[in-house]
Every structure is written in structure tokens, then in C-alpha cells.
Write an enzyme that holds these catalytic residues in place. Structure first.
Site, PDB file in Angstrom:
ATOM      1  N   ARG A 144      -2.161   1.887   7.167  1.00 20.11           N
ATOM      2  CA  ARG A 144      -2.055   0.753   6.911  1.00 20.11           C
ATOM      3  C   ARG A 144      -2.392  -0.341   7.447  1.00 20.11           C
ATOM      4  NH1 ARG A 144       3.179   3.497   7.713  1.00 20.11           N
ATOM      5  NH2 ARG A 144       4.344   4.500   6.162  1.00 20.11           N
ATOM      6  N   LYS A 169       5.104   1.601  10.621  1.00 22.44           N
ATOM      7  CA  LYS A 169       6.138   0.705   9.465  1.00 22.44           C
ATOM      8  C   LYS A 169       7.932   1.124   9.668  1.00 22.44           C
ATOM      9  CE  LYS A 169       6.792   0.415   4.754  1.00 22.44           C
ATOM     10  NZ  LYS A 169       6.840   0.819   2.750  1.00 22.44           N
ATOM     11  N   HIS A 238      -5.593  -0.355   1.387  1.00 21.22           N
ATOM     12  CA  HIS A 238      -4.457   0.696   0.484  1.00 21.22           C
ATOM     13  C   HIS A 238      -5.691   1.836  -0.334  1.00 21.22           C
ATOM     14  CE1 HIS A 238      -0.349   1.756   0.492  1.00 21.22           C
ATOM     15  NE2 HIS A 238      -0.380   1.974  -0.911  1.00 21.22           N
ATOM     16  N   ARG A 241      -6.490   3.796   2.048  1.00 16.48           N
ATOM     17  CA  ARG A 241      -5.462   4.705   2.253  1.00 16.48           C
ATOM     18  C   ARG A 241      -5.165   5.888   1.728  1.00 16.48           C
ATOM     19  NH1 ARG A 241      -0.317   5.682   5.717  1.00 16.48           N
ATOM     20  NH2 ARG A 241       1.340   5.070   4.786  1.00 16.48           N
ATOM     21  N   HIS A 264       5.138   8.561   7.072  1.00 19.54           N
ATOM     22  CA  HIS A 264       6.130   8.171   5.380  1.00 19.54           C
ATOM     23  C   HIS A 264       7.509   8.687   6.320  1.00 19.54           C
ATOM     24  CE1 HIS A 264       2.867   8.340   1.993  1.00 19.54           C
ATOM     25  NE2 HIS A 264       3.146   6.859   2.786  1.00 19.54           N
ATOM     26  N   TYR A 273       1.267  10.856  -3.868  1.00 21.55           N
ATOM     27  CA  TYR A 273      -0.391  11.200  -4.100  1.00 21.55           C
ATOM     28  C   TYR A 273      -1.227  12.267  -4.970  1.00 21.55           C
ATOM     29  CZ  TYR A 273      -0.064   7.260  -1.008  1.00 21.55           C
ATOM     30  OH  TYR A 273      -0.343   6.417  -0.515  1.00 21.55           O
TER      31      TYR A 273
END
Length: 284
Positions: A144, A169, A238, A241, A264, A273
Site C-alpha cells: 500500500r 493497515k 494502488h 497493487r 488483507h 481480484y
């Protein structure tokens, strides 16, 4: 209600959320509380949240014409999920009004992953070590923007071919394996650029004046590279990514592994994705 906002900001900071998230989520929650008009969060019901969600689709923008984008509406929903989960975990709510609440899906943009050929052309078009390293961070390592910004020299273990993300994150951490080629190019950057500059900085990536690269600086560097290649527009960190995630899934990597690679928390985020046509993995 400002007391809730202040304590929510403190929670986000202590939990290690990115600076941008610490700014955005409280603002979204403040808008919701103003709309709901409740003097106590315990009175918030799923019905009120549903009405707010519908209102977001027709709410005019504050500074210009038009309505909120689908992405911004998703930010509001995410903010409320984090906010009410925090209240429930802290014991201030016995029932989370977001639990089991089914909100209609917001249409996403038609952005598709870059093809492997386009990614290779981007690497070929890079004119400096910094540009190639930047591409590796966002594509080859799937970082990220905030993670690249906070990356330090000690986090890049060239000899062991590992890259450590220590401030992902939601305060998550992960280890990203590097291919021999990627490790070698990151090593070249460390040897030829970082050491040659003589700058004593913990930051891995430095800007032209020897300071830590900011997220905006990364975006500008990528934009300059993309601008030279007139065939593409709108490619962001992004986007790179997103592309590596798609290519890994196309190459046959299990969804769980891609989830861990991206950092994630839930497979649902990674599954976004997975809806792609078959293809090949880019070994960059």
C-alpha cells in the site's frame, strides 16, 4: 457526540491505522451522527444506518456539483463498521447495529488490472533506479502507499530476500518474500543510491532532498513515469497493487496466499481480484 469522535480518533491512532485513515474515518462518522440526530449511540438502529446509506447515494457534494463516488460511499460504510465494532469491543454497546445489516453493493469503477505486457513496458520505461524500485514496491511487493512511505532500511533484508511490513493497515504486520531479481535491484538501490548519498536516514526510500518519501511523492514519481508512456493514464500505486494481486491469482496462487501477501484480514477483500480472465504470472 464529539466525545465519541475524540476517543475514536485516539483508538485509530493507538491501533496503528494510517494517518490518512485517522483523518477520514472520524469525519465519516461525524457526518453519520449529524444525520442520525441521536444523542446516544445506543439508540442507533440498523434502520437508521440503512436510511443513511440510501441518503449517501443522493447527497450532493459540498464543494461542487454531482454526487458521492462509489468509493467514497464504501469509505462511509467501512468507517461505520470500524466505529461500531470499536464501541462493541469496548463494552459501550451490547448490540452492534452493523451486525447482519445487508447494504446494497456499490458499483465499482471499470478499472481492470494492467496486463503483464504493460507492466513489463513500465519497468522498461523506468529511467532511474528510484523509478524501478518504486515499481517493485507497489507491484512486485504489493505494498500500500502508506506501507511504502513507512518502510525503513532495516525492513529490507536483501540477503535473505525478505521485506518486512511492520505498520500495515490496522496495525498488521507481514513478511513478503522477494524474488532474486527484485532483491538484487533493491540491493542496488541501497548500495549505489542510499550509501552514495551519505544521508543518515532510517527511511528506505528517499526523495531528491534526502528526506523520507511521502505518499504524495510516490504518486508524483509514478505519474511522471506514466506520463512519458502516453498509452496509459490514471495508473496509481494502488493500481499496481491491484495488478500484482490479479496476476498472482491468474498464475495459480491460492487465494489464501494472496490474502497474506496483500495483508488483507478477510478473504472477501482478496476475492475482489479473483474475478479476472485467465492469464499468466509476471515474474518481475
Amino acid at each position: 457526540m464529539e466525545d465519541y469522535i475524540t476517543r475514536f480518533k485516539s483508538y485509530l491512532h493507538q491501533s496503528g491505522y494510517s494517518v490518512g485513515t485517522q483523518r477520514m474515518l472520524p469525519g465519516c462518522v461525524r457526518d453519520f451522527l449529524a444525520y442520525a440526530g441521536c444523542k446516544a449511540v445506543i439508540k442507533v438502529t440498523p434502520q437508521i444506518i440503512g436510511l443513511f446509506y440510501e441518503w449517501l447515494h443522493v447527497r450532493p457534494l459540498k464543494r461542487k456539483g454531482g454526487a458521492l463516488s462509489g468509493m467514497m460511499i464504501r469509505h462511509y460504510v467501512y468507517a461505520l463498521k470500524v466505529f461500531f465494532s470499536w464501541l462493541e469491543e469496548s463494552g459501550e454497546l451490547l448490540y452492534n447495529p452493523m451486525s447482519g445489516l445487508r447494504l446494497g453493493k456499490v458499483e465499482r469503477g471499470n478499472r481492470e488490472a494492467l496486463s503483464v505486457a504493460v507492466v513489463k513496458e513500465l519497468f522498461s520505461g523506468a529511467r532511474s533506479v528510484r523509478e524501478r524500485v518504486m515499481l517493485h514496491l507497489f507491484y512486485s511487493c504489493g505494498l500500500r502507499r502508506s506501507e511504502a512511505e513507512q518502510l525503513n532500511v532495516r525492513d529490507v533484508q536483501v540477503r535473505h530476500r525478505l521485506l518486512y511490513v511492520r505498520s500495515g493497515k490496522g496495525a498488521s504486520r507481514r513478511v513478503i518474500p522477494l524474488t532474486g531479481k527484485v532483491a538484487a535491484e533493491l540491493g542496488v538501490y541501497l548500495e549505489q543510491y542510499r550509501k552514495a548519498s551519505g544521508v543518515e536516514q532510517r527511511a528506505f526510500m528517499l526523495n531528491r532532498v534526502g528526506k523520507r518519501m511521502s505518499g504524495e511523492s510516490y504518486s508524483r514519481l509514478l505519474k511522471a513515469l506514466v506520463k512519458r508512456e502516453s498509452a496509459w493514464t490514471g495508473i496509481s500505486p494502488h493500481y499496481l497493487r491491484h495488478s500484482i494481486a490479479t496476476h498472482l491469482l491468474q498464475g495459480g496462487m491460492p487465494l489464501e496466499y494472496v490474502r497474506d501477501f496483500l495483508g488483507h484480514r478477510h478473504l472477501e477483500a482478496t476475492q475482489l481480484y479473483a474475478k479476472v480472465a485467465p492469464g499468466q504470472l509476471a515474474l518481475l
